[in-house]
Design a protein around this motif. Structure first.
Motif, short mmCIF file in Angstrom:
data_model
loop_
_atom_site.label_atom_id
_atom_site.label_comp_id
_atom_site.label_asym_id
_atom_site.label_seq_id
_atom_site.Cartn_x
_atom_site.Cartn_y
_atom_site.Cartn_z
N GLY A 29 0.83 -1.19 0.00
CA GLY A 29 0.00 0.00 0.00
C GLY A 29 0.87 1.24 0.00
O GLY A 29 1.84 1.33 -0.74
N PRO A 30 0.57 2.20 0.87
CA PRO A 30 1.37 3.42 0.91
C PRO A 30 2.69 3.25 1.67
O PRO A 30 3.51 4.14 1.70
N PHE A 31 2.88 2.11 2.28
CA PHE A 31 4.09 1.87 3.06
C PHE A 31 5.05 0.99 2.30
O PHE A 31 4.65 0.17 1.48
N GLY A 32 6.32 1.15 2.58
CA GLY A 32 7.33 0.32 1.94
C GLY A 32 8.56 0.24 2.81
O GLY A 32 8.73 1.00 3.76
N ILE A 33 9.41 -0.70 2.47
CA ILE A 33 10.66 -0.85 3.18
C ILE A 33 11.76 -1.08 2.16
O ILE A 33 11.55 -1.74 1.14
N GLY A 34 12.89 -0.51 2.42
CA GLY A 34 14.04 -0.66 1.56
C GLY A 34 15.29 -0.84 2.41
O GLY A 34 15.21 -1.17 3.60
N LEU A 35 16.43 -0.61 1.81
CA LEU A 35 17.69 -0.77 2.55
C LEU A 35 17.77 0.14 3.76
O LEU A 35 18.35 -0.23 4.77
N ASP A 36 17.22 1.31 3.66
CA ASP A 36 17.26 2.25 4.79
C ASP A 36 16.56 1.66 6.01
O ASP A 36 17.06 1.76 7.13
N GLY A 37 15.42 1.03 5.81
CA GLY A 37 14.69 0.41 6.92
C GLY A 37 15.35 -0.86 7.43
O GLY A 37 15.39 -1.12 8.63
N VAL A 38 15.89 -1.66 6.51
CA VAL A 38 16.55 -2.91 6.91
C VAL A 38 17.84 -2.62 7.69
O VAL A 38 18.12 -3.24 8.71
N LEU A 39 18.60 -1.65 7.20
CA LEU A 39 19.87 -1.31 7.85
C LEU A 39 19.69 -0.54 9.16
O LEU A 39 20.66 -0.32 9.87
N ALA A 40 18.47 -0.14 9.47
CA ALA A 40 18.21 0.57 10.73
C ALA A 40 18.62 -0.29 11.92
O ALA A 40 18.93 0.23 12.99
N TRP A 41 18.63 -1.59 11.74
CA TRP A 41 18.98 -2.50 12.82
C TRP A 41 20.49 -2.65 12.98
O TRP A 41 20.96 -3.28 13.92
N VAL A 42 21.26 -2.09 12.05
CA VAL A 42 22.73 -2.12 12.12
C VAL A 42 23.19 -0.67 12.28
O VAL A 42 23.28 0.06 11.29
N PRO A 43 23.47 -0.24 13.53
CA PRO A 43 23.68 1.18 13.83
C PRO A 43 24.61 1.96 12.89
O PRO A 43 24.19 2.94 12.30
N ILE A 44 25.81 1.58 12.71
CA ILE A 44 26.74 2.38 11.90
C ILE A 44 26.39 2.27 10.41
O ILE A 44 26.42 3.26 9.69
N ALA A 45 26.04 1.09 9.96
CA ALA A 45 25.71 0.89 8.55
C ALA A 45 24.51 1.73 8.14
O ALA A 45 24.46 2.26 7.03
N SER A 46 23.55 1.87 9.03
CA SER A 46 22.36 2.65 8.74
C SER A 46 22.70 4.11 8.46
O SER A 46 22.25 4.69 7.47
N THR A 47 23.51 4.69 9.31
CA THR A 47 23.90 6.10 9.15
C THR A 47 24.75 6.28 7.90
O THR A 47 24.55 7.23 7.14
N VAL A 48 25.70 5.37 7.69
CA VAL A 48 26.57 5.47 6.51
C VAL A 48 25.74 5.39 5.22
O VAL A 48 25.92 6.19 4.30
N TYR A 49 24.82 4.43 5.18
CA TYR A 49 23.97 4.29 3.99
C TYR A 49 23.10 5.53 3.80
O TYR A 49 22.98 6.05 2.69
N SER A 50 22.48 6.00 4.86
CA SER A 50 21.57 7.14 4.77
C SER A 50 22.29 8.39 4.26
O SER A 50 21.80 9.09 3.37
N PRO A 88 19.71 4.92 18.32
CA PRO A 88 19.33 3.50 18.20
C PRO A 88 17.85 3.18 18.13
O PRO A 88 17.39 2.70 17.11
N VAL A 89 17.07 3.40 19.14
CA VAL A 89 15.66 2.97 19.13
C VAL A 89 14.81 3.84 18.21
O VAL A 89 13.96 3.33 17.50
N VAL A 90 15.07 5.13 18.22
CA VAL A 90 14.32 6.05 17.38
C VAL A 90 14.53 5.72 15.90
O VAL A 90 13.61 5.78 15.10
N SER A 91 15.76 5.35 15.54
CA SER A 91 16.07 5.10 14.13
C SER A 91 15.24 3.97 13.55
O SER A 91 14.86 4.00 12.38
N TRP A 92 14.93 2.97 14.33
CA TRP A 92 14.14 1.85 13.83
C TRP A 92 12.76 2.32 13.39
O TRP A 92 12.27 1.96 12.34
N THR A 93 12.16 3.16 14.21
CA THR A 93 10.83 3.66 13.89
C THR A 93 10.87 4.65 12.74
O THR A 93 10.08 4.56 11.80
#
Length: 143
Positions: A29-50, A88-93
């Protein structure tokens, strides 16, 4: 002039790739997930990718000659998304619910379309029949 138009449409296609990869690999629907959402669980990788994906979008925006307003809006979306990735926790959401790269890419694409006309993706980019572009109906006025 044609060279500027081709640069802009190339930036439009690159923004489409980043948009899908970052925030719409899997859509419901209007929601989706991509690498940004998946990498949210890997702290440094998430920021580097973003930051990296956001930097690419900004680079393509500058190369396409996007307006200052568009670049500022893009930077705000990317900054919020990237800053939230560091907590950490905020980034997941935030990474699951706020599609920062998607919003920045759409802003760039609208700017390019307003100045250079609509862009189209090659047929090889579409998966399945439901993603193929629909043929535009010609409106015929009979007198």
């Amino acid at each position: 002039m044609a060279d500027d138009r081709e640069k802009a449409h190339s930036a439009w296609r690159s923004a489409e790739r980043i948009k899908v990869l970052s925030d719409r690999l899997i859509g419901v629907g209007p929601f989706g997930i991509g690498l940004d959402g998946v990498l949210a669980w890997v702290p440094i990788a998430s920021t580097v990718y973003s930051v990296g994906a956001g930097g690419l979008l900004m680079m393509h925006g500058a190369a396409a000659g996007a307006s200052l307003g568009t670049l500022t809006r893009m930077a705000a979306y990317i900054a919020f998304d990237s800053a939230a990735s560091a907590i950490p926790v905020v980034s997941w959401t935030v990474d699951m619910l706020f599609p920062g790269h998607l919003l920045a890419a759409k802003a760039l694409q609208k700017d390019i379309e307003a100045r250079h006309g609509p862009s189209e993706l090659p047929a090889s980019w579409y998966r399945g029949d439901k993603l193929k572009p629909r043929a535009k109906k010609e409106s015929r006025i009979r007198v």
